[in-house]
Design a protein around this motif. Sequence first.
Motif, PDB file in Angstrom:
ATOM      1  N   ALA A 113      89.040  78.984  77.744  1.00 27.53           N
ATOM      2  CA  ALA A 113      89.324  77.729  78.459  1.00 27.53           C
ATOM      3  C   ALA A 113      90.494  77.914  79.427  1.00 27.53           C
ATOM      4  CB  ALA A 113      89.638  76.625  77.456  1.00 27.53           C
ATOM      5  N   GLU A 114      91.542  78.609  78.973  1.00 27.38           N
ATOM      6  CA  GLU A 114      92.695  78.843  79.856  1.00 27.38           C
ATOM      7  C   GLU A 114      92.306  79.727  81.039  1.00 27.38           C
ATOM      8  OE1 GLU A 114      96.563  78.912  76.974  1.00 27.38           O
ATOM      9  OE2 GLU A 114      95.024  80.419  76.562  1.00 27.38           O
ATOM     10  N   ILE A 115      91.527  80.753  80.737  1.00 29.82           N
ATOM     11  CA  ILE A 115      91.125  81.666  81.806  1.00 29.82           C
ATOM     12  C   ILE A 115      90.198  80.964  82.792  1.00 29.82           C
ATOM     13  CG2 ILE A 115      89.752  83.742  82.278  1.00 29.82           C
ATOM     14  CD1 ILE A 115      90.963  84.908  79.699  1.00 29.82           C
ATOM     15  N   ALA A 116      89.282  80.146  82.266  1.00 28.64           N
ATOM     16  CA  ALA A 116      88.368  79.410  83.141  1.00 28.64           C
ATOM     17  C   ALA A 116      89.159  78.501  84.079  1.00 28.64           C
ATOM     18  CB  ALA A 116      87.391  78.595  82.300  1.00 28.64           C
ATOM     19  N   ALA A 117      90.190  77.853  83.546  1.00 32.12           N
ATOM     20  CA  ALA A 117      91.005  76.961  84.374  1.00 32.12           C
ATOM     21  C   ALA A 117      91.736  77.750  85.455  1.00 32.12           C
ATOM     22  CB  ALA A 117      92.002  76.214  83.492  1.00 32.12           C
ATOM     23  N   ARG A 118      92.252  78.919  85.071  1.00 31.17           N
ATOM     24  CA  ARG A 118      92.997  79.721  86.047  1.00 31.17           C
ATOM     25  C   ARG A 118      92.089  80.243  87.155  1.00 31.17           C
ATOM     26  NH1 ARG A 118      96.198  84.116  82.677  1.00 31.17           N
ATOM     27  NH2 ARG A 118      96.455  82.905  80.767  1.00 31.17           N
ATOM     28  N   PHE A 119      90.854  80.557  86.817  1.00 34.05           N
ATOM     29  CA  PHE A 119      89.930  81.118  87.807  1.00 34.05           C
ATOM     30  C   PHE A 119      89.127  80.045  88.531  1.00 34.05           C
ATOM     31  CE2 PHE A 119      90.948  85.001  85.718  1.00 34.05           C
ATOM     32  CZ  PHE A 119      90.663  86.008  86.620  1.00 34.05           C
ATOM     33  N   GLY A 120      89.299  78.785  88.118  1.00 38.83           N
ATOM     34  CA  GLY A 120      88.545  77.715  88.762  1.00 38.83           C
ATOM     35  C   GLY A 120      87.058  77.794  88.460  1.00 38.83           C
ATOM     36  N   ARG A 121      86.714  78.239  87.255  1.00 41.04           N
ATOM     37  CA  ARG A 121      85.302  78.374  86.871  1.00 41.04           C
ATOM     38  C   ARG A 121      85.050  77.576  85.599  1.00 41.04           C
ATOM     39  NH1 ARG A 121      82.633  82.785  89.294  1.00 41.04           N
ATOM     40  NH2 ARG A 121      84.006  84.036  90.602  1.00 41.04           N
ATOM     41  N   SER A 122      83.780  77.369  85.290  1.00 38.70           N
ATOM     42  CA  SER A 122      83.449  76.686  84.042  1.00 38.70           C
ATOM     43  C   SER A 122      83.625  77.665  82.880  1.00 38.70           C
ATOM     44  CB  SER A 122      82.003  76.201  84.078  1.00 38.70           C
ATOM     45  OG  SER A 122      81.124  77.318  84.100  1.00 38.70           O
ATOM     46  N   ILE A 123      83.875  77.121  81.697  1.00 40.53           N
ATOM     47  CA  ILE A 123      84.024  77.986  80.528  1.00 40.53           C
ATOM     48  C   ILE A 123      82.745  78.783  80.302  1.00 40.53           C
ATOM     49  CG2 ILE A 123      84.362  78.025  78.022  1.00 40.53           C
ATOM     50  CD1 ILE A 123      86.103  75.562  78.287  1.00 40.53           C
ATOM     51  N   GLY A 124      81.593  78.104  80.504  1.00 36.44           N
ATOM     52  CA  GLY A 124      80.312  78.774  80.285  1.00 36.44           C
ATOM     53  C   GLY A 124      80.057  79.908  81.255  1.00 36.44           C
ATOM     54  N   GLY A 125      80.764  79.905  82.384  1.00 35.26           N
ATOM     55  CA  GLY A 125      80.549  80.962  83.368  1.00 35.26           C
ATOM     56  C   GLY A 125      81.367  82.210  83.103  1.00 35.26           C
ATOM     57  N   ILE A 126      82.390  82.090  82.263  1.00 33.10           N
ATOM     58  CA  ILE A 126      83.286  83.230  82.029  1.00 33.10           C
ATOM     59  C   ILE A 126      82.571  84.362  81.283  1.00 33.10           C
ATOM     60  CG2 ILE A 126      85.370  83.984  80.806  1.00 33.10           C
ATOM     61  CD1 ILE A 126      85.952  82.478  83.369  1.00 33.10           C
ATOM     62  N   GLY A 127      81.800  84.014  80.242  1.00 31.74           N
ATOM     63  CA  GLY A 127      81.139  85.049  79.449  1.00 31.74           C
ATOM     64  C   GLY A 127      80.194  85.918  80.271  1.00 31.74           C
ATOM     65  N   PRO A 128      79.245  85.300  81.018  1.00 35.61           N
ATOM     66  CA  PRO A 128      78.352  86.117  81.843  1.00 35.61           C
ATOM     67  C   PRO A 128      79.092  86.916  82.912  1.00 35.61           C
ATOM     68  CG  PRO A 128      77.460  83.914  81.544  1.00 35.61           C
ATOM     69  CD  PRO A 128      78.845  83.891  80.971  1.00 35.61           C
ATOM     70  N   LEU A 129      80.123  86.302  83.520  1.00 40.82           N
ATOM     71  CA  LEU A 129      80.885  87.031  84.549  1.00 40.82           C
ATOM     72  C   LEU A 129      81.589  88.225  83.920  1.00 40.82           C
ATOM     73  CD1 LEU A 129      81.996  87.332  87.415  1.00 40.82           C
ATOM     74  CD2 LEU A 129      83.829  85.738  86.808  1.00 40.82           C
ATOM     75  N   ARG A 130      82.151  88.006  82.752  1.00 38.37           N
ATOM     76  CA  ARG A 130      82.819  89.095  82.032  1.00 38.37           C
ATOM     77  C   ARG A 130      81.827  90.217  81.732  1.00 38.37           C
ATOM     78  NH1 ARG A 130      80.581  88.550  77.398  1.00 38.37           N
ATOM     79  NH2 ARG A 130      81.926  87.902  75.704  1.00 38.37           N
TER      80      ARG A 130
END
Lengths: 198, 190
Positions: B156-173
């Motif tokens: 959640a913190e990383i998503a906020a910092r990157f301006g992305r949804s939480i659900g988008g972080i896993g696939p991007l990672r």
Amino acid sequence: MVTRRPTFTEIVDWIEGRLSDEQADRVAAVVAADDSSADAAAWMTQFLADARRLPLETPPPALSARLRALFDDASNLPPEVRWASARLLYDTREAMTGTRSADLLDHTHLAFETEHGRFVVEVRRAGGGEVDLHGLLLLDDGSAAADVTLLEAGAVRRRARTTADGRFELTQVPVTIDELRIAVRDVRVSATLDLAQA
Amino acid sequence: MIPLRPPRASRVQVAEPTDAELLERCRRRDGEAWNLLVTRYERLVYSVARRNGLSEEDAADVTQGTFVALLDALGRLRDEERLASWLMTVTRRQAWRVRNLSRRDVQLEQAPDIVDDSSEDWAAVLALHDGLAELGGTCRSLLEALYLDPESPSYAEIAARFGRSIGGIGPLRGRCLEKLRAILTEDEAW
């Protein structure tokens, strides 16, 4: 839903414990039976181990400021590198027609002169907006392996190292490349390239 | 906490300069390029110094010494695609010297913890950071935030910092790790 062969992301999720028990069981079964999936899982495990070896600490703000200020102190800097401009001696496109022609770029020779010696570049059309470059560097003070760099609008795009007798080769070079630089010992030479008519 | 870029909405989409481009600009006395290099590598250099058992004060001195060495080597550096491992090697060498000098003057029980990686482990860490440098851009920032930040920020913190949804972080990672794997496998470092 986990497919028969899990995606890399699913394997990462499995390694990190982010899957449900049912999904995790399916991935585990595939990894046990499939070499490619097992390789991916092994890589991810190794990545996590190596990442844990060196967590990145943020340095104190005062140190960051000191590091940036290092560049302002001229005594820290090496002597400024001066790039000599190479002069185009001849371009076979001009020699054959009096003006540059795209049709003749299938095989073109460019020769340059600098205060440190000469170099020639053979340009061959490679298709798809690309050319192959074959060069020979002839320095006044003898041959030595040199670094050859191609740039586009000031940005480095390709690099090569000459042989000891000064030959170099760069293939499939985009015709948008507009500068060639040569660096050897304390010699720095820059030449403007015009490949865009290929 | 590892500083990240501002959210995408306020970000201008321009290609990040490579290490080679920044070094070239530094040779031409471009102070902005130097600042970008410092931003890119100050945490890595400082962390190597700390990892080699130095106090915060000694690690700061060694970090500064490494960046002075980089300035001194600007005209000589050849394999510029490997700047990360060059910096790490110089830092580790300097840290050893400082550590061995300081150990003469301190009691054993006061000496900082020393972590000696095997040469194989060290080579893997060097390769990892060279790979991250080659990866660059958002992927590098994301993987550093996810796996190298000692504060282990949440998705959640990383998503906020990157301006992305939480659900988008896993696939991007996942995509970023896959790219990194391709880089490291191509280099045959892993």
